[in-house]
Design an enzyme around this catalytic site. Sequence first.
Site, PDB file in Angstrom:
ATOM      1  CB  CYS A   1     -11.698   5.096  -3.528  1.00  0.00           C
ATOM      2  SG  CYS A   1     -10.356   5.523  -4.497  1.00  0.00           S
TER       3      CYS A   1
ATOM      4  CG  HIS B   1      -7.945   4.419   0.030  1.00  0.00           C
ATOM      5  ND1 HIS B   1      -8.866   3.208   0.056  1.00  0.00           N
ATOM      6  CD2 HIS B   1      -8.289   4.523  -0.890  1.00  0.00           C
ATOM      7  CE1 HIS B   1      -9.468   2.977  -1.207  1.00  0.00           C
ATOM      8  NE2 HIS B   1      -8.567   3.599  -2.196  1.00  0.00           N
TER       9      HIS B   1
ATOM     10  CD  GLU C   1     -10.076   2.275   3.213  1.00  0.00           C
ATOM     11  OE1 GLU C   1      -9.963   3.504   3.430  1.00  0.00           O
ATOM     12  OE2 GLU C   1      -9.803   1.818   2.256  1.00  0.00           O
TER      13      GLU C   1
HETATM   14  N1  GLN Z   1     -10.563   3.342 -10.134  1.00  0.00           N
HETATM   15  C1  GLN Z   1     -11.557   2.972  -9.402  1.00  0.00           C
HETATM   16  C2  GLN Z   1     -13.459   2.735  -9.616  1.00  0.00           C
HETATM   17  O1  GLN Z   1     -13.440   4.088 -10.439  1.00  0.00           O
HETATM   18  C3  GLN Z   1     -11.540   3.114  -7.263  1.00  0.00           C
HETATM   19  C4  GLN Z   1     -10.639   2.779  -7.068  1.00  0.00           C
HETATM   20  C5  GLN Z   1     -10.756   2.316  -5.488  1.00  0.00           C
HETATM   21  O2  GLN Z   1     -11.422   2.728  -5.108  1.00  0.00           O
HETATM   22  N2  GLN Z   1      -9.044   2.474  -5.245  1.00  0.00           N
HETATM   23  O3  GLN Z   1     -14.197   2.053  -9.297  1.00  0.00           O
END
Ligand code: GLN
Length: 186
Positions: A78, A170, A172
Amino acid sequence: MRVGVLSLQGDFQEHLEALKALPVEAFPVKDEEGIGKIDALIIPGGESTTMGILMTRWGLKEVICKRAKEGMPILGTCAGMVLLAQEVENWKQPLLGLMDVRVRRNAFGRQRDSFECNLDIKGLEGPPFRAIFIRAPVITEAGPSVEVLAHIDDYIVLAKQGNIFACAFHPELTEDTRLYRLFLGL
Ligand code: GLN
C-alpha cells in the site's frame, strides 16, 4: 531469515503479527543499524508522504537503496508500494524510486475507499487470494523489467522487479501467508 518491518509509521505491528506464522525472525527496524542486520525488508501501509519525510529526515533512504541494490528483497504494501515507485501521478513526495513504475494514489476513489476481492496472483498455488484494499494505490505504468503478478482491469496491484515487490493491498490483514512466502522464497 531475519525480516525487518520498517516501523516509522503505519501498520507495521500487523505485519509483525502476521509474520509470526512463518519460520522467520521478524522485528521492527527504524534506523540504519537495524536495516544493516536484516535479510529482507517490509515497508508497511500507512501514509506514504509522512513515511517518506521521516525516511529522508533520518537518513534511511540511502541505506535502504544500498541494500536493495545489493539484492535484499523488499516488499512494499500500500503506502509502501507508493514509496518504491519512481513516480507518483500529480504529486510530489520523497520516494525510494526503486521500481520502474508510475503509481496513482487512492486510485479507487472515495466511495470505494476500502473493499475486498478475490485476486488471481501469478505464482501462487491454490485458490484466489482474498485481497483487502484500503485507500489503495495502483500502478498505472510499468517499465519492461517489471513483472505483473496481479491486476484489476488495467490497474496493476501486485508487481515485481527483481528483488523488489510492490503490493497495493494488505496481506498482513488476512490469515493467508502465501504472499509472504512467495516474497521470502519460502
Ligand atoms: N493512500 C495512502 C498513501 O498513499 C496509502 C493507504 C494505505 O497504506 N492503506 O499513503
